[in-house]
Design a protein around this motif. Structure first.
Motif, short mmCIF file in Angstrom:
data_model
loop_
_atom_site.label_atom_id
_atom_site.label_comp_id
_atom_site.label_asym_id
_atom_site.label_seq_id
_atom_site.Cartn_x
_atom_site.Cartn_y
_atom_site.Cartn_z
N GLN A 115 -85.16 50.30 32.23
CA GLN A 115 -83.89 51.13 31.74
C GLN A 115 -83.15 51.28 32.85
O GLN A 115 -81.81 51.15 32.72
CB GLN A 115 -84.33 52.57 31.28
CG GLN A 115 -85.11 52.35 29.97
CD GLN A 115 -86.77 52.32 29.92
OE1 GLN A 115 -87.26 51.69 31.18
NE2 GLN A 115 -87.36 52.31 28.93
N ARG A 142 -79.14 49.67 33.00
CA ARG A 142 -77.92 50.43 33.48
C ARG A 142 -77.27 49.59 34.55
O ARG A 142 -75.98 49.37 34.74
CB ARG A 142 -78.17 51.90 33.75
CG ARG A 142 -78.70 52.62 32.33
CD ARG A 142 -78.49 53.90 32.73
NE ARG A 142 -79.72 54.30 33.55
CZ ARG A 142 -80.90 54.77 33.02
NH1 ARG A 142 -81.16 54.81 31.66
NH2 ARG A 142 -82.01 55.29 33.89
N LYS A 160 -75.50 46.15 33.57
CA LYS A 160 -74.21 46.41 32.83
C LYS A 160 -73.20 47.17 33.27
O LYS A 160 -72.09 46.91 33.20
CB LYS A 160 -74.72 47.34 31.38
CG LYS A 160 -75.24 46.78 30.29
CD LYS A 160 -74.64 45.60 29.82
CE LYS A 160 -75.08 44.75 28.82
NZ LYS A 160 -74.16 43.79 28.22
N GLU A 161 -73.58 47.87 34.40
CA GLU A 161 -72.44 48.34 35.28
C GLU A 161 -71.78 47.38 36.00
O GLU A 161 -70.63 47.36 36.28
CB GLU A 161 -72.93 49.46 36.31
CG GLU A 161 -71.92 50.04 37.36
CD GLU A 161 -72.43 51.30 38.13
OE1 GLU A 161 -71.83 51.67 38.88
OE2 GLU A 161 -73.71 51.44 37.74
N PRO A 211 -70.85 43.79 32.97
CA PRO A 211 -70.72 44.22 31.39
C PRO A 211 -70.83 43.21 30.34
O PRO A 211 -71.29 43.56 29.12
CB PRO A 211 -69.44 44.75 31.39
CG PRO A 211 -68.48 44.27 32.87
CD PRO A 211 -69.59 44.04 33.59
N ARG A 246 -80.47 52.56 24.47
CA ARG A 246 -79.69 53.57 24.98
C ARG A 246 -79.29 53.30 26.67
O ARG A 246 -78.10 53.82 26.85
CB ARG A 246 -80.62 55.05 25.04
CG ARG A 246 -79.91 56.26 25.42
CD ARG A 246 -80.84 57.55 25.36
NE ARG A 246 -81.21 57.81 24.20
CZ ARG A 246 -82.57 57.53 23.56
NH1 ARG A 246 -83.49 57.36 24.45
NH2 ARG A 246 -82.75 57.83 22.38
N GLY A 276 -78.31 50.53 27.42
CA GLY A 276 -77.48 49.42 27.27
C GLY A 276 -77.61 48.07 27.04
O GLY A 276 -76.92 47.12 26.93
N ASP A 324 -78.46 44.68 24.86
CA ASP A 324 -77.62 44.11 23.70
C ASP A 324 -78.51 43.67 22.69
O ASP A 324 -78.34 43.81 21.66
CB ASP A 324 -76.88 42.82 24.40
CG ASP A 324 -75.85 43.19 25.41
OD1 ASP A 324 -74.72 43.84 25.15
OD2 ASP A 324 -75.91 42.79 26.48
N THR A 371 -77.44 46.89 18.15
CA THR A 371 -78.37 46.38 19.03
C THR A 371 -79.14 45.39 18.02
O THR A 371 -79.92 45.56 17.24
CB THR A 371 -79.37 47.46 19.66
OG1 THR A 371 -78.47 48.50 20.19
CG2 THR A 371 -80.29 46.74 20.63
#
Length: 320
Positions: free
Chosen positions: A97, A101, A104-105, A108, A153, A155, A157, A184
């Motif tokens: 998790q 995150r 994705k930061e 993206p 949650r 992020g 895909d 998702t």
């Protein structure tokens, strides 16, 4: 009259023109292993060129992969703690998790796929809850669904259930939809065999079972018709993409699944397949570059649209 197919092989340009199967960097997904720590890049002994990364190093690696054209990664987590239920697999502060995150930061547009299974998180190393000396299929479904929702949650895909529990695609789709993650996707390991080719992966993911094996839930390598049944079930349950694993020893299965489904089809060139080529090349017995491309092309030729492979970086660099 002599028929002369060789006329179309006499130059590289001509061979390129009539080539039936074309391999692209866009076909490739890179598997990555993530663990706690900082600045960690631990070599995996049985998989030369592969590493266990801390989150910061993983993001750097993913960025390098993205820059050479690889569109997607799939994450496998090594948790900070294991227990009988694999509870760290669905924790908001779990290693996958956190990694999702961070990815994705920074990136993206990178397609982030997450492996959904309990084996890396349980102290017994099996893919589900143990009850009565065996894996309890139905009791495991809720936990897999919780894991998938936690990944969404964060992020992710696409979530990719690899556990081979019956009914898990439907359970995960229902849970994702109820949690508001209708967008998702699910890449189902629809056809996953109980293969000896997974050996190096179990070192990489620290996921070897502590007793018994996985033959009661993964497929018998001798079965082909059952593969079609498994694929159809996952399609009916709502999978967006399906996968065959392993790839090279199961090219006939890839072809047969391709023929019954219009969904995107993935195939996983697994750790043992990669390690064999690497070991033979290190001994001078094979030309690594040629065998790498020949094996990847064979998987594509059999019918795979997407190839998960530890050769992703090496192949992408050479295809640029």
């Amino acid at each position: 009259m002599i028929v002369r197919p060789r006329r179309l092989r006499k130059s590289a340009a001509l061979r390129d023109m009539v080539r039936e199967t074309t391999l692209s960097v866009k076909d490739l997904v890179a598997p990555l292993f993530v663990k706690p720590g900082e600045g960690v890049r631990d070599p995996i002994r049985s998989m030369p060129g592969q590493y266990q990364f801390s989150v910061d190093a993983l993001v750097d690696e993913a960025e390098a992969l993205w820059e050479i054209g690889i569109p997607a990664v799939i994450l496998f987590g090594l948790p900070d703690n294991k227990d009988a239920t694999g509870s760290r697999s669905w924790a908001d502060d779990g290693i996958v998790q956190i990694a999702v995150r961070a990815l994705k930061e920074r990136l993206p547009d990178l397609v982030v796929i997450t492996d959904v299974c309990l084996c890396e998180y349980t102290d017994h190393g099996h893919c589900g809850l143990i009850r009565g000396g065996g894996v309890d299929n139905d009791a495991t479904l809720d936990l897999l669904a919780r894991q998938a929702v936690s990944h969404a949650r964060a992020g992710a895909d696409i979530v990719a259930p690899s556990d081979m529990m019956d009914g898990r695609v439907a359970a995960i789709r229902r849970a994702l939809d109820e949690a508001g993650f209708q967008s998702t996707g699910i890449l189902s390991y629809a056809v996953k065999y109980a293969s000896a080719f997974y050996g190096p992966f179990r070192e990489a993911a620290d996921s070897a079972p502590q007793f018994g094996d996985r033959t009661t839930y993964q497929m018998d390598p001798a079965n082909a018709r059952e593969a079609l049944k498994e694929a159809r079930l996952d399609i009916e349950e709502g999978a967006d993409m399906i996968m065959v694993k392993p790839a090279l020893a199961y090219l006939d299965i890839i072809r047969r699944v391709r023929e019954i489904s219009d969904l995107p089809l993935a195939a996983y060139q697994v750790s043992g397949e990669y390690a064999m080529i690497k070991a033979a090349a290190a001994n001078g017995w094979l030309d690594e570059r040629r065998v790498m491309f020949e094996s990847l092309t064979a998987i594509k030729r059999a019918g795979a649209d997407i190839i998960l492979t530890y050769f992703a970086r090496d192949a992408a660099v050479l295809m640029r």
